[in-house]
Structures are given as structure tokens and as C-alpha cells.
Design a protein around this motif. Structure first.
Motif, PDB file in Angstrom:
ATOM      1  N   HIS A 118       0.849  -1.191   0.000  1.00 27.11           N
ATOM      2  CA  HIS A 118       0.000   0.000   0.000  1.00 27.11           C
ATOM      3  C   HIS A 118       0.884   1.240   0.000  1.00 27.11           C
ATOM      4  O   HIS A 118       1.796   1.369   0.835  1.00 27.11           O
TER       5      HIS A 118
ATOM      6  N   THR B  32      -3.206  -5.303   7.235  1.00 29.16           N
ATOM      7  CA  THR B  32      -2.880  -4.030   6.580  1.00 29.16           C
ATOM      8  C   THR B  32      -3.650  -2.886   7.211  1.00 29.16           C
ATOM      9  O   THR B  32      -3.123  -1.778   7.384  1.00 29.16           O
TER      10      THR B  32
ATOM     11  N   THR C  49      -5.817   1.853   6.013  1.00 26.16           N
ATOM     12  CA  THR C  49      -5.366   1.265   4.747  1.00 26.16           C
ATOM     13  C   THR C  49      -5.983  -0.119   4.533  1.00 26.16           C
ATOM     14  O   THR C  49      -6.166  -0.889   5.484  1.00 26.16           O
TER      15      THR C  49
ATOM     16  N   ASN D 161      -7.376  -3.067   0.974  1.00 26.98           N
ATOM     17  CA  ASN D 161      -7.261  -3.489  -0.415  1.00 26.98           C
ATOM     18  C   ASN D 161      -8.643  -3.854  -0.928  1.00 26.98           C
ATOM     19  O   ASN D 161      -9.491  -4.332  -0.167  1.00 26.98           O
TER      20      ASN D 161
ATOM     21  N   GLU E 293      -5.167  -1.002  -4.164  1.00 25.36           N
ATOM     22  CA  GLU E 293      -5.102  -0.524  -2.789  1.00 25.36           C
ATOM     23  C   GLU E 293      -6.278   0.394  -2.519  1.00 25.36           C
ATOM     24  O   GLU E 293      -6.772   1.090  -3.417  1.00 25.36           O
TER      25      GLU E 293
ATOM     26  N   TYR F 137      -8.968   2.048   1.034  1.00 26.07           N
ATOM     27  CA  TYR F 137      -9.114   2.376   2.447  1.00 26.07           C
ATOM     28  C   TYR F 137     -10.459   1.825   2.899  1.00 26.07           C
ATOM     29  O   TYR F 137     -11.374   1.677   2.088  1.00 26.07           O
TER      30      TYR F 137
END
Length: 461
Positions: A163, A219, A377, A379, A388, A390
Motif C-alpha cells: 500500500h 494491513t 489502509t 485493499n 489498494e 481504504y
């Protein structure tokens, strides 16, 4: 731990008109007008060298201006104070009068500085968990003193999917998933800590399991700790100069205790047979995971090993609205157990509670309004990694990394802090949560207060 659904947005769509912005952060109150003047004297004047000459000159003044000598600065100038409150206009008049003195080289108000502007990350205004004075963790005041620089936080989770808003903060981790079928990357343990996706087919994990899409949980947690801040894109984070070390233990069907325990030991700098030693041991470990079970000897020994290496271990309390004492590793000794707070500054209705909880941090409301949850963050891929993005998630999984990041701020300021001392600073500066009593630990974590308190202790030994 992750609770309920995900609302994901692509990078380009993050601030689309369909997204309802959170209320703006309150403007800081204006400081009282400065009551001091900085005056530099020409080198030929005795006042440039003699404090007494300045004091004598002030006493000889007959125009009624109540100026007193305060101190000489390292620059050679002197600091003068007006003895009475004054307006901006009268302060300006005094300044101009001093400039007319043939001995004076310059005179200027001792202006009051504030922190620089809010981060320029477009989604910062949606991140109530950072700035809101009631429900958030009061992070902006802490940034004047610490941003996590030099501290590594291990996120023991699903791994990391690349990311842009986080890449520069990542240091090499490890994949501890021994079962190749669960790892979903075609092999067992290896140095590839990237998240290939955690999706599962119906019946894959148990005869009656429904299956489901990938959840880029590690992530999201990592972004809450250390997403790049003030970089003009995406989101901000609490410890944006800290490093994140992704350690994979959760795959398509979750994870197992043996993998998790060895990951804890390795992340803190301990040795694990068959695995290369960790070249960048973590000062903080985040465990946004757990199970309903007593704290086993396996968990406790791994945690004791980490704490013995000086690593602070932060654990999510769980999302069952039950006593956290029934959930491991939240119920283990020597960890910081974190409950989740909602958008109103109360315990979130899903969050576990009880005397096992040490502290509460923002975790999202779980009320159906995604903007009341935690943005970080993510995917867009439903199976394999795709674009990528949010996402807003809710859970004690989201609360724990706030506290891990706060620990990183404290350890930047004082690297010698023990895990117990880190915990005491965090709990000793918390804000009370009305109506929760001891079920929410010490209360709502307050980054600004914690950093300020530690800074004061550092100055005074």
C-alpha cells in the motif's frame, strides 16, 4: 479482533460526494496575547552586554510603560515583560517606541507558536479516532514531541498487502503459518510476509463453514499504527514515523496457537528453530486476535519471553460483549489489554469488558454508520490482492493498534522504558469513561496527556 462488515473505498474515491465527512476537528482555542518583548541592542551599547544597564534604563523611563527585565537570551537579546495585561495595539505601540531607542537594533513581540497545520492527508478529517476531544485519543498534541521515530511495532496478523500510504514504514517480517493450505501462498513458513488473501470456500475451514472474502486485516491494523502522515494522500496515523513489522499467523481459516506463540518470541528478538533470527526486533507487539479460552502456558511463556526482551505486548480484548477474562491472550499476564470505545466516547457495545481490561481506545461504534468506525489502509480484492484502498472497520482489533502506536510514541521519548512502565504511563493518563467503572480499565487512552506526562518526568529525572 475484527467485528462485522467492511466499507471499502478506492484511493480515488476516498472523498467522493457519497462519503459523509465526519465533523471537523474543533479549532484550537487562541492563546492569550503575548505579554513579552524580545529586544536586541546594538553592539556598541552597554545594554548589549550588561543586564544591569538594561534594568537601569527601564527604571529611568518616565512614560509609564511597565516593562520589567526577565532574562537574557542565548541570542544576546533580552526578554522584557509588560507587568500589566495589554492589548495588541498597545503592545505594538510599545514595540515601536523601543525601536526608536538609538541603542536598540530590533524589538519584536515574543509571539506564541502553535503546532503546524493539521496533516494534509485528505481523509484526516474523517479520522475522529485521532483528533476528537470526546471519543478520540487526542493524538495531535503528542506529535509536537513524538511520532514514533526509531521504534518498530510488530503486527502479528494476516500479513501485509502493498500500500502506497504505508510502504515506507514497513520493515521485513516473516510468515509463521506452518500449514501450507491455510497460508494460501502455496508453502509453509518463509520470509514472504505479504498477505495473499484470506478468502475461503464454503466448507473449507469446517464442514459447515460458509466461506468468505479476504479481509486485509493486518494491513488495516498496520495503517492505524503508522500510515504515512502529511504526505498529501490517504489517511494519517498515530505513530507515523514508526516502523511496522508484519508477521503472518492468520490465514484462510484463522491461525493456531503454536504459530502465534513462536511469532511473538521471534518478533521480540528470541530464537525460533528453523527460522532466521529477527534482525530488527520490535519494541512493541500488536495482537489483534484471540480465542475464547484460558491463557495457556504456551501463550504465557511466549509473552514472558517477549517481555523479558523488553517488548511491550498489546492485545485486543475481544468483540463478544463478554468478560475479557474468558479470552486469550487478552487474559494473559504482562500484556496491555485494550477494549474498544465508540464515537461517543463510551465502551463500544460489542467490546469485551471487565477487570482484565487495562485501557480503552477508539475501535468504532458498530452502529451501522461506517464513518463512526475506524478508517485505515486496505485493499479492494475479494480474493487475491487488487487495488489498494481504504476501509472503515470496527472492533477491538482497531482499538489495540491505537495503543500500540501510543506505546511507540512513549518509547521514542524514553527507549529505556520497561513494558510495565509503558503500561503505567498509558493507564495513568487516561480520561475517565462515564458509566463504565472498572470494566473499561483506566479509561480512554489519551496520547497528548501520556506524552506530556512522560516528557515532564524526563525533564525532572
Amino acid at each position: 479482533m475484527l467485528a462485522a462488515a467492511v466499507a471499502a473505498l478506492t484511493v480515488s474515491g476516498l472523498l467522493a460526494p457519497t462519503v459523509r465527512a465526519a465533523p471537523a476537528a474543533p479549532e484550537p482555542s487562541r492563546p492569550p496575547h503575548a505579554q513579552r518583548l524580545i529586544v536586541g541592542y546594538k553592539s556598541a551599547s552597554p545594554k548589549a552586554r550588561s543586564d544591569q544597564a538594561v534594568k537601569d534604563a527601564l527604571r529611568r523611563k518616565t512614560d509609564g510603560t511597565a516593562l520589567s527585565f526577565e532574562r537574557r537570551l542565548a541570542t544576546g537579546a533580552v526578554l522584557l515583560r509588560l507587568r500589566e495585561q495589554t492589548t495588541a495595539a498597545s503592545l505594538s505601540a510599545v514595540t515601536e517606541e523601543l525601536k526608536g531607542d538609538p541603542d536598540v537594533s530590533y524589538a519584536e513581540p515574543d509571539s506564541v507558536l502553535q503546532a503546524a497545520a493539521d496533516p494534509d492527508d485528505p481523509a484526516y478529517r474523517l479520522q475522529w479516532d485521532l483528533w476528537d476531544g470526546t471519543a478520540g485519543m487526542n493524538v495531535p498534541p503528542a506529535w509536537n514531541r513524538a511520532t514514533g521515530r526509531g521504534v518498530t511495532v510488530a503486527v502479528i496478523d494476516t500479513g501485509y498487502v502493498t500500500h502506497t500510504d504505508l510502504d515506507s514504514q514497513i520493515v521485513d517480517g516473516y510468515d509463521f503459518i506452518a500449514d501450507a493450505s491455510n497460508a494460501r501462498d502455496g508453502d509453509g513458513r518463509d520470509s514472504n510476509y505479504h498477505d495473499p488473501g484470506t478468502w475461503s470456500a464454503p466448507g473449507q475451514c469446517a464442514p459447515d463453514s460458509p466461506g468468505g472474502p479476504s479481509v486485509w486485516h493486518g494491513t488495516h491494523v498496520a495503517g492505524t499504527v503508522a500510515a504515512q502522515t502529511d504526505n498529501g494522500i490517504g489517511v494519517a496515523s498515530t505513530a507515523h514515523d514508526a516502523h511496522v513489522q508484519p508477521v503472518r499467523v492468520l490465514g484462510a481459516c484463522g491461525g493456531v496457537k503454536s504459530d502465534t506463540a513462536e511469532a511473538i518470541i521471534w518478533a521480540a528478538g528470541g530464537s525460533v528453530p528453523g527460522v532466521p533470527d529477527n534482525e530488527t526486533p520490535a519494541e512493541v507487539i500488536n495482537l489483534s486476535l484471540g480465542e475464547k479460552a484460558p491463557c495457556s502456558a504456551t501463550y504465557q511463556r511466549a509473552i514472558d519471553s517477549a517481555v523479558g526482551h523488553g517488548t511491550t505486548v498489546v492485545v485486543a480484548a475481544g468483540n463478544a460483549n463478554e468478560n475479557a477474562a474468558a479470552y486469550a491472550p487478552a487474559n494473559c499476564d504482562h500484556v496491555i489489554t485494550v477494549a474498544a470505545g465508540d464515537r461517543n466516547g463510551h465502551r463500544a457495545r460489542y467490546s469485551n469488558w471487565g477487570r482484565t481490561v487495562d485501557i480503552t481506545a477508539p475501535g468504532g461504534s458498530g452502529n451501522g454508520t461506517v464513518q463512526d468506525d475506524i478508517l485505515s489502509t486496505y485493499n479492494s480484492g475479494r480474493t487475491d490482492p487488487d487495488r489498494e484502498s481504504y476501509a472503515w472497520l470496527k472492533g477491538t482489533s482497531m482499538a489495540a493498534p491505537h495503543v500500540s502506536a501510543l506505546a511507540a510514541l512513549l518509547l521514542q521519548l524514553r527507549p529505556s522504558l520497561t513494558p510495565a512502565q509503558v503500561q503505567r504511563v498509558i493507564t495513568g493518563t487516561a480520561r475517565p469513561i462515564a458509566g463504565c467503572g472498572q470494566n473499561c480499565g483506566a479509561g480512554l487512552a489519551d496520547a497528548g496527556a501520556a506524552v506530556r506526562a512522560l516528557s515532564a518526568r524526563t525533564r525532572h529525572g
